[in-house]
Design a protein around this motif. Structure first.
Motif, short mmCIF file in Angstrom:
data_model
loop_
_atom_site.label_atom_id
_atom_site.label_comp_id
_atom_site.label_asym_id
_atom_site.label_seq_id
_atom_site.Cartn_x
_atom_site.Cartn_y
_atom_site.Cartn_z
N SER A 58 30.45 42.28 26.33
CA SER A 58 29.72 41.32 27.15
C SER A 58 30.65 40.25 27.69
N GLU A 61 32.78 41.75 30.42
CA GLU A 61 31.99 41.93 31.64
C GLU A 61 31.79 40.61 32.36
N ARG A 62 31.51 39.53 31.60
CA ARG A 62 31.36 38.21 32.23
C ARG A 62 32.67 37.78 32.88
N VAL A 64 35.10 39.74 34.03
CA VAL A 64 35.32 40.56 35.22
C VAL A 64 34.45 40.04 36.37
N SER A 65 33.21 39.71 36.06
CA SER A 65 32.31 39.17 37.09
C SER A 65 32.85 37.85 37.64
N THR A 66 33.35 36.99 36.76
CA THR A 66 33.91 35.71 37.19
C THR A 66 35.13 35.92 38.08
N GLU A 68 35.83 38.58 39.88
CA GLU A 68 35.39 39.12 41.16
C GLU A 68 34.81 38.02 42.04
N GLU A 69 34.04 37.12 41.46
CA GLU A 69 33.46 36.00 42.21
C GLU A 69 34.58 35.10 42.76
#
Length: 133
Positions: A58, A61-62, A64-66, A68-69
């Motif tokens: 988790s 994933e957070r 990676v999301s950050t 990408e953002e």
């Protein structure tokens, strides 16, 4: 006497065998208890490891999301900045063109004024010479 001795030996053998069976039973009880303890430890370890894996996944994933953002934001900001720089570059070129035109007009006006001044100076000199005569 032999029968009595044989009976006593049999009794002692039976008692030794019972003691060994009791010892084996106690050892088996301790072994079962230890195995159950290990099993419980293994289950708790597996559960905690599973939770840790889920939490780690988790977190990744957070992250990676950050990332990408952030990449999208940097790209959008870069595009906006590039657009502003292109616009400012065009405006700067227009100002340079206008300045060149203004400088050319200024040089032409100065040349015209110099010409007029020379004409006036020559006219004044001619007038002064005519007055002296």
């Amino acid at each position: 006497a032999r029968v009595v001795a044989a009976g006593q030996e049999a009794e002692q053998a039976r008692q030794r065998l019972e003691a060994q069976v009791r010892g084996l039973a106690e050892t088996q009880t301790r072994l079962v208890s230890a195995v159950e303890g290990f099993s419980g430890d293994a289950e708790r370890y597996a559960a905690s490891t599973g939770r840790a894996r889920v939490e780690a996944l988790s977190s990744v994933e957070r992250m990676v999301s950050t990332v990408e953002e952030l990449e999208r934001t940097v790209q959008e900001d870069g595009e906006a900045t590039g657009s502003r720089l292109r616009q400012q570059g065009a405006e700067l070129r227009e100002l340079q063109r206008q300045q060149s035109e203004d400088a050319a007009l200024h040089r032409a006006a100065c040349a015209e004024w110099r010409g007029l001044l020379e004409e006036r100076t020559q006219g004044a000199a001619a007038l002064a010479a005519a007055r002296e005569e």
